[in-house]
Write a protein that holds these residues in place. Structure first.
Motif, PDB file in Angstrom:
ATOM      1  N   ILE A  53       1.081  -0.852  -0.248  1.00  0.00           N
ATOM      2  CA  ILE A  53       0.288   0.085  -0.392  1.00  0.00           C
ATOM      3  C   ILE A  53       0.517   0.645  -0.237  1.00  0.00           C
ATOM      4  O   ILE A  53       1.704   1.335   0.727  1.00  0.00           O
ATOM      5  CB  ILE A  53      -1.057  -0.092   1.230  1.00  0.00           C
ATOM      6  N   ILE A  54       1.065   2.571  -0.808  1.00  0.00           N
ATOM      7  CA  ILE A  54       1.388   3.038  -1.359  1.00  0.00           C
ATOM      8  C   ILE A  54       0.596   4.479  -0.712  1.00  0.00           C
ATOM      9  O   ILE A  54      -0.552   4.471  -1.010  1.00  0.00           O
ATOM     10  CB  ILE A  54       1.873   3.939  -2.431  1.00  0.00           C
ATOM     11  N   LEU A  55       0.224   4.395   0.674  1.00  0.00           N
ATOM     12  CA  LEU A  55       0.369   5.849   1.451  1.00  0.00           C
ATOM     13  C   LEU A  55       0.275   7.534   1.599  1.00  0.00           C
ATOM     14  O   LEU A  55       2.212   7.064   2.837  1.00  0.00           O
ATOM     15  CB  LEU A  55      -0.340   5.187   2.740  1.00  0.00           C
ATOM     16  N   ASP A  56       0.009   8.092   1.157  1.00  0.00           N
ATOM     17  CA  ASP A  56       0.369   9.730   1.611  1.00  0.00           C
ATOM     18  C   ASP A  56       0.105   9.999   3.355  1.00  0.00           C
ATOM     19  O   ASP A  56      -0.319   8.813   3.530  1.00  0.00           O
ATOM     20  CB  ASP A  56      -1.242  10.402   0.714  1.00  0.00           C
ATOM     21  N   MET A  57       0.353  10.819   3.843  1.00  0.00           N
ATOM     22  CA  MET A  57       0.807  11.537   4.920  1.00  0.00           C
ATOM     23  C   MET A  57       0.133  12.456   5.345  1.00  0.00           C
ATOM     24  O   MET A  57      -0.216  12.490   6.552  1.00  0.00           O
ATOM     25  CB  MET A  57       1.919  11.559   5.491  1.00  0.00           C
ATOM     26  N   ASN A  58      -0.924  13.127   4.322  1.00  0.00           N
ATOM     27  CA  ASN A  58      -1.564  14.215   4.771  1.00  0.00           C
ATOM     28  C   ASN A  58      -3.015  14.547   3.751  1.00  0.00           C
ATOM     29  O   ASN A  58      -3.105  13.572   2.332  1.00  0.00           O
ATOM     30  CB  ASN A  58      -0.564  15.177   4.471  1.00  0.00           C
ATOM     31  N   PHE A  59      -3.653  14.582   4.333  1.00  0.00           N
ATOM     32  CA  PHE A  59      -5.035  14.324   3.353  1.00  0.00           C
ATOM     33  C   PHE A  59      -5.571  15.148   4.209  1.00  0.00           C
ATOM     34  O   PHE A  59      -5.817  16.120   5.641  1.00  0.00           O
ATOM     35  CB  PHE A  59      -5.952  12.664   3.941  1.00  0.00           C
ATOM     36  N   THR A  60      -6.836  15.767   3.479  1.00  0.00           N
ATOM     37  CA  THR A  60      -7.655  17.021   3.941  1.00  0.00           C
ATOM     38  C   THR A  60      -8.709  16.699   4.786  1.00  0.00           C
ATOM     39  O   THR A  60      -9.228  18.121   5.320  1.00  0.00           O
ATOM     40  CB  THR A  60      -8.844  16.664   2.403  1.00  0.00           C
ATOM     41  N   ALA A  61      -8.577  15.642   5.372  1.00  0.00           N
ATOM     42  CA  ALA A  61      -9.406  15.856   6.547  1.00  0.00           C
ATOM     43  C   ALA A  61      -8.405  15.268   7.851  1.00  0.00           C
ATOM     44  O   ALA A  61      -7.523  15.015   8.263  1.00  0.00           O
ATOM     45  CB  ALA A  61      -9.828  13.861   6.291  1.00  0.00           C
ATOM     46  N   ASN A  67      -1.440  13.979  12.300  1.00  0.00           N
ATOM     47  CA  ASN A  67      -1.102  13.204  10.855  1.00  0.00           C
ATOM     48  C   ASN A  67      -1.008  12.200  10.886  1.00  0.00           C
ATOM     49  O   ASN A  67      -1.396  10.560  11.699  1.00  0.00           O
ATOM     50  CB  ASN A  67       1.340  12.303  12.372  1.00  0.00           C
ATOM     51  N   GLU A  68      -1.746  12.107   9.666  1.00  0.00           N
ATOM     52  CA  GLU A  68      -3.014  10.873   9.063  1.00  0.00           C
ATOM     53  C   GLU A  68      -2.023   9.945   9.170  1.00  0.00           C
ATOM     54  O   GLU A  68      -2.523   9.096   8.808  1.00  0.00           O
ATOM     55  CB  GLU A  68      -3.899  12.125   8.053  1.00  0.00           C
ATOM     56  N   GLY A  69      -1.698  10.138   7.978  1.00  0.00           N
ATOM     57  CA  GLY A  69      -0.744   8.515   7.723  1.00  0.00           C
ATOM     58  C   GLY A  69      -0.252   8.406   8.471  1.00  0.00           C
ATOM     59  O   GLY A  69      -0.727   6.654   8.302  1.00  0.00           O
ATOM     60  N   ILE A  70      -0.114   7.965  10.035  1.00  0.00           N
ATOM     61  CA  ILE A  70       0.858   7.788  11.044  1.00  0.00           C
ATOM     62  C   ILE A  70      -0.748   6.984  11.808  1.00  0.00           C
ATOM     63  O   ILE A  70      -0.467   5.427  11.321  1.00  0.00           O
ATOM     64  CB  ILE A  70       1.216   8.000  12.267  1.00  0.00           C
ATOM     65  N   PHE A  71      -1.981   7.664  11.498  1.00  0.00           N
ATOM     66  CA  PHE A  71      -2.999   7.056  12.324  1.00  0.00           C
ATOM     67  C   PHE A  71      -3.251   6.440  11.172  1.00  0.00           C
ATOM     68  O   PHE A  71      -4.048   4.737  11.586  1.00  0.00           O
ATOM     69  CB  PHE A  71      -3.772   8.089  11.753  1.00  0.00           C
ATOM     70  N   TRP A  72      -3.537   5.865   9.758  1.00  0.00           N
ATOM     71  CA  TRP A  72      -3.930   4.807   8.720  1.00  0.00           C
ATOM     72  C   TRP A  72      -2.869   3.752   8.879  1.00  0.00           C
ATOM     73  O   TRP A  72      -3.450   2.676   8.724  1.00  0.00           O
ATOM     74  CB  TRP A  72      -4.424   5.353   7.807  1.00  0.00           C
ATOM     75  N   LEU A  73      -1.908   4.123   9.166  1.00  0.00           N
ATOM     76  CA  LEU A  73      -0.636   3.637   9.239  1.00  0.00           C
ATOM     77  C   LEU A  73      -1.115   2.096  10.466  1.00  0.00           C
ATOM     78  O   LEU A  73      -0.988   1.526   9.851  1.00  0.00           O
ATOM     79  CB  LEU A  73       1.309   3.993   9.411  1.00  0.00           C
ATOM     80  N   ILE A  94       9.688  14.425   6.465  1.00  0.00           N
ATOM     81  CA  ILE A  94      10.403  13.675   6.670  1.00  0.00           C
ATOM     82  C   ILE A  94      10.904  13.695   8.095  1.00  0.00           C
ATOM     83  O   ILE A  94      10.574  12.384   8.260  1.00  0.00           O
ATOM     84  CB  ILE A  94      11.996  14.420   6.153  1.00  0.00           C
ATOM     85  N   ASP A  95      10.644  14.477   9.051  1.00  0.00           N
ATOM     86  CA  ASP A  95      10.499  13.479  10.147  1.00  0.00           C
ATOM     87  C   ASP A  95       9.230  12.725  10.577  1.00  0.00           C
ATOM     88  O   ASP A  95       9.104  11.788  11.072  1.00  0.00           O
ATOM     89  CB  ASP A  95      10.941  14.730  11.096  1.00  0.00           C
ATOM     90  N   LEU A  96       8.410  13.635  10.298  1.00  0.00           N
ATOM     91  CA  LEU A  96       6.764  12.750  10.440  1.00  0.00           C
ATOM     92  C   LEU A  96       7.891  10.966   9.214  1.00  0.00           C
ATOM     93  O   LEU A  96       6.871  10.014  10.094  1.00  0.00           O
ATOM     94  CB  LEU A  96       5.756  13.144   9.695  1.00  0.00           C
ATOM     95  N   ALA A  97       7.649  11.089   8.542  1.00  0.00           N
ATOM     96  CA  ALA A  97       8.561   9.368   7.640  1.00  0.00           C
ATOM     97  C   ALA A  97       8.717   8.409   8.515  1.00  0.00           C
ATOM     98  O   ALA A  97       8.662   7.550   8.275  1.00  0.00           O
ATOM     99  CB  ALA A  97       8.881  10.449   6.386  1.00  0.00           C
ATOM    100  N   ILE A  98      10.009   9.355   9.079  1.00  0.00           N
ATOM    101  CA  ILE A  98      10.906   8.445  10.136  1.00  0.00           C
ATOM    102  C   ILE A  98      10.472   7.845  11.374  1.00  0.00           C
ATOM    103  O   ILE A  98      10.724   6.580  11.387  1.00  0.00           O
ATOM    104  CB  ILE A  98      12.540   9.771  10.183  1.00  0.00           C
ATOM    105  N   ARG A  99       9.641   9.328  11.623  1.00  0.00           N
ATOM    106  CA  ARG A  99       8.485   7.737  12.523  1.00  0.00           C
ATOM    107  C   ARG A  99       7.691   6.920  11.865  1.00  0.00           C
ATOM    108  O   ARG A  99       7.388   5.749  12.634  1.00  0.00           O
ATOM    109  CB  ARG A  99       7.688   9.407  13.153  1.00  0.00           C
ATOM    110  N   GLY A 100       7.479   6.797  10.848  1.00  0.00           N
ATOM    111  CA  GLY A 100       6.156   5.929  10.029  1.00  0.00           C
ATOM    112  C   GLY A 100       7.440   4.961  10.412  1.00  0.00           C
ATOM    113  O   GLY A 100       6.987   3.559  10.084  1.00  0.00           O
TER     114      GLY A 100
END
Length: 450
Positions: A53-61, A67-73, A94-100
Motif C-alpha cells: 500500500i502506497i499511503l500519503d501522509m496528509n489528507f484534507t480530513a 498526522n493522518e498517515g501514522i493513523f492509517w498506517l 521528513i521527521d514524520l516519515a522517519i517516525r512512520g
C-alpha cells in the motif's frame, strides 16, 4: 514475489498523484487500485489482498493526532500485518516519515518522486517478503500454516511457544474441526525432537483387538495373521513424538495398558517376554469435554495426570472473530491455485455472510464451504450466493453463542446480533432497545466486526 504478480493500493487525496502512479504501475504489476478517500481504506483491504500500500501522509480530513498517515498506517498494520506500507511525504514531513518507519512502515518516498526510485523501492520490498517467506518455510518445512490473529488464538500461540521446546506431555482439547492435529504437529516441529519421527495414531478408531498390536507391536506367530515381526507405534516414535488422537474414546481397559507403558517407559510386543525401552514425547487430543474426562467412571484420573502436564484448549471458529477473514483468504487462494483459477476478490456481503454462520464444523467446515465456492463460481468475484452451507452441519442465520458461555464479550455480541436481527438491521431502533447511543452501537459493531 516478482513485480508482475503484485497487487498495489495507492491512497492519496490528490487526483493527479493517483493518475500518475496508476499510469506508471499499471503496465508493471498485476493489479493497481487508487483511492482518494482514506476512510475507504478498511473496506478496500477487507475485500482485496494487497501486497503493498502506497499511503500519503496528509489528507484534507483532520484526525486528532494531526498526522493522518501514522493513523492509517497503524490501522493497516492492525488489520493486515503482512501488507507492506510505503509512505509518501513532502520534504517538510521528513521527521514524520522517519517516525512512520519506526512504527512499521517499509519505506517512504519523497514528493516529487522519481519513477525509477518508486519501482526500485517496490521491487526491494517484494524481494524481502519473498526471502522472509522462504525462511519461514525452512523453519517449519513440514508444518501446515496455522492462521490466527484473534486474541483467542494468540493465547494458544503463547502457550505453544512456551511448551514446545520442553518434553512435557500435552493434552489438546477442542471441538471437531478446530485443528488439533495442526497444533500437535506445530508442537513437534518447534521441539528439540523435530528431526525425529512424528507418529500419529487415531486411537479412538482402534478396536480392542487392534489397540495393543498397533501401539505395542507383535512378534511373528503371536496370533493367526502375524506372519512377521512388526514394531508398534510407540517403538516407531522412539526419540520423537507420539500423537494419540481421540484419546477420550478409549475404553477403561485400554487406559490401563496405556498407563502401564507411560509409567514404565517400556513396551512389550505381543508374543514376546522382553520389554523395549522407549523415549517419546506424548501429545494427546480429544473433543471430549473436560468434565467428562474428570468422570472416573469413564476416564482414569491417574492417566489424565500422566497425559496432561499442560493442556491447550483450541477455541471454536465462532469465537475467533477476525480469523474468519484471514482463513477465508488463505483457503480461497489455495483452492484457486489448486483448480487453476485466477485470484479471487470478495464482494461486500461475502465475508459478512460467513461471519453470521456459526460453523459447528469449525475450520474444517469453512474450508469445505470455500472449496465448493471456488469450484462452482463463475468469474473471479465471490458473492454471497456462492456460499452454500452443508446440510450435514447445523447452520443458523446468525452467529450463535453457546449458552454455557459467560464471557461478557460473547453476551454483548449475542445481544447486539439478536436486536439487529429483530429490527432488520435498523441501527437507530436497535440502539434504542439496547439503551445506548447510535455512536456507541457503531463502536461495538466495529469492535465485533459485525
Amino acid at each position: 514475489m516478482v513485480l508482475k504478480n503484485a497487487s498495489i493500493l495507492v491512497i492519496d487525496d490528490d487526483a493527479d498523484v493517483l493518475t500518475a502512479l496508476r499510469l506508471l504501475l499499471k503496465p508493471l504489476v498485476k493489479n493497481v487500485v487508487t483511492e482518494k478517500n482514506p476512510n475507504n481504506i478498511i473496506a478496500q483491504i477487507e475485500k482485496t489482498h494487497y501486497n503493498i500500500i502506497i499511503l500519503d501522509m496528509n489528507f484534507t480530513a483532520i484526525v486528532n493526532t494531526g498526522n493522518e498517515g501514522i493513523f492509517w498506517l497503524n490501522k493497516i498494520q492492525k488489520l493486515k500485518p503482512d501488507t507492506s506500507v510505503i509512505l509518501m511525504t513532502a520534504y517538510a514531513d521528513i521527521d514524520l516519515a522517519i517516525r512512520g518507519l519506526k512504527e512499521g512502515a517499509s519505506d517512504f518516498l519523497m514528493k516529487p518522486w522519481k519513477n525509477e526510485k518508486i519501482i526500485e523501492t517496490i521491487k526491494t520490498i517484494l524481494s524481502q517478503k519473498t526471502s522472509n517467506n522462504k525462511k519461514q518455510k525452512t523453519l517449519n518445512s513440514n508444518t501446515v500454516e496455522i492462521i490466527g490473529e484473534s486474541d483467542a488464538m494468540q493465547d494458544v500461540f503463547v502457550k505453544l511457544k512456551k511448551v514446545a521446546p520442553t518434553d512435557a506431555n500435552v493434552l489438546i482439547l477442542g471441538e471437531n474441526g478446530t485443528g488439533k492435529d495442526l497444533i500437535a504437529r506445530a508442537l513437534h516441529e518447534n521441539s528439540n525432537r523435530k528431526d525425529k519421527p512424528f507418529i500419529k495414531v487415531d486411537v479412538g478408531a482402534l478396536t480392542s483387538s487392534l489397540f495393543e498390536s498397533e501401539l505395542f507391536g507383535y512378534k511373528k506367530g503371536a496370533f493367526t495373521d502375524a506372519h512377521e515381526d512388526r514394531e508398534g507405534r510407540f517403538e516407531a516414535a522412539n526419540g520423537g513424538t507420539l500423537f494419540l488422537d481421540e484419546i477420550g474414546n478409549i475404553t477403561l481397559g485400554q487406559q490401563v495398558r496405556l498407563l502401564t507403558v507411560l509409567q514404565n517407559r517400556q513396551v512389550t510386543p505381543l508374543g514376546s517376554n522382553e520389554s523395549i525401552d522407549i523415549d517419546i514425547r506424548l501429545i494427546c487430543a480429544t473433543n471430549v469435554e473436560p468434565k467428562t474426562l474428570a468422570d472416573e467412571s469413564k476416564f482414569r484420573k491417574d492417566l489424565i495426570y500422566r497425559i496432561n502436564t499442560v493442556d491447550i484448549i483450541i477455541p471454536p471458529l465462532r469465537r475467533r472473530g477476525t480469523d474468519i477473514t484471514e482463513l477465508s483468504r488463505h483457503f480461497v487462494s489455495m483452492y484457486a491455485e489448486k483448480y487453476n483459477k485466477n485470484p479471487f476478490t470478495f464482494d461486500t456481503g461475502f465475508i459478512s455472510k460467513l461471519k453470521k454462520h456459526d460453523f459447528p464444523g469449525n475450520v474444517r467446515e469453512l474450508q469445505y464451504v470455500l472449496e465448493r465456492a471456488v469450484i462452482m463460481t463463475d468469474g473471479n468475484v465471490l458473492k454471497t450466493d456462492d456460499l452454500v452451507f452443508s446440510s450435514i452441519e447445523r447452520s443458523t442465520t446468525t452467529k450463535s453463542i453457546e449458552t454455557t458461555s459467560l464471557n461478557l464479550d460473547d453476551i454483548e455480541k449475542n445481544a447486539i446480533l439478536t436486536v439487529l436481527e429483530k429490527h432488520k438491521g435498523n441501527v437507530s431502533k436497535s440502539a434504542k432497545e439496547l439503551g445506548i447511543t447510535r455512536a456507541a452501537l457503531y463502536r461495538r459493531l466495529e469492535k465485533y466486526e459485525l
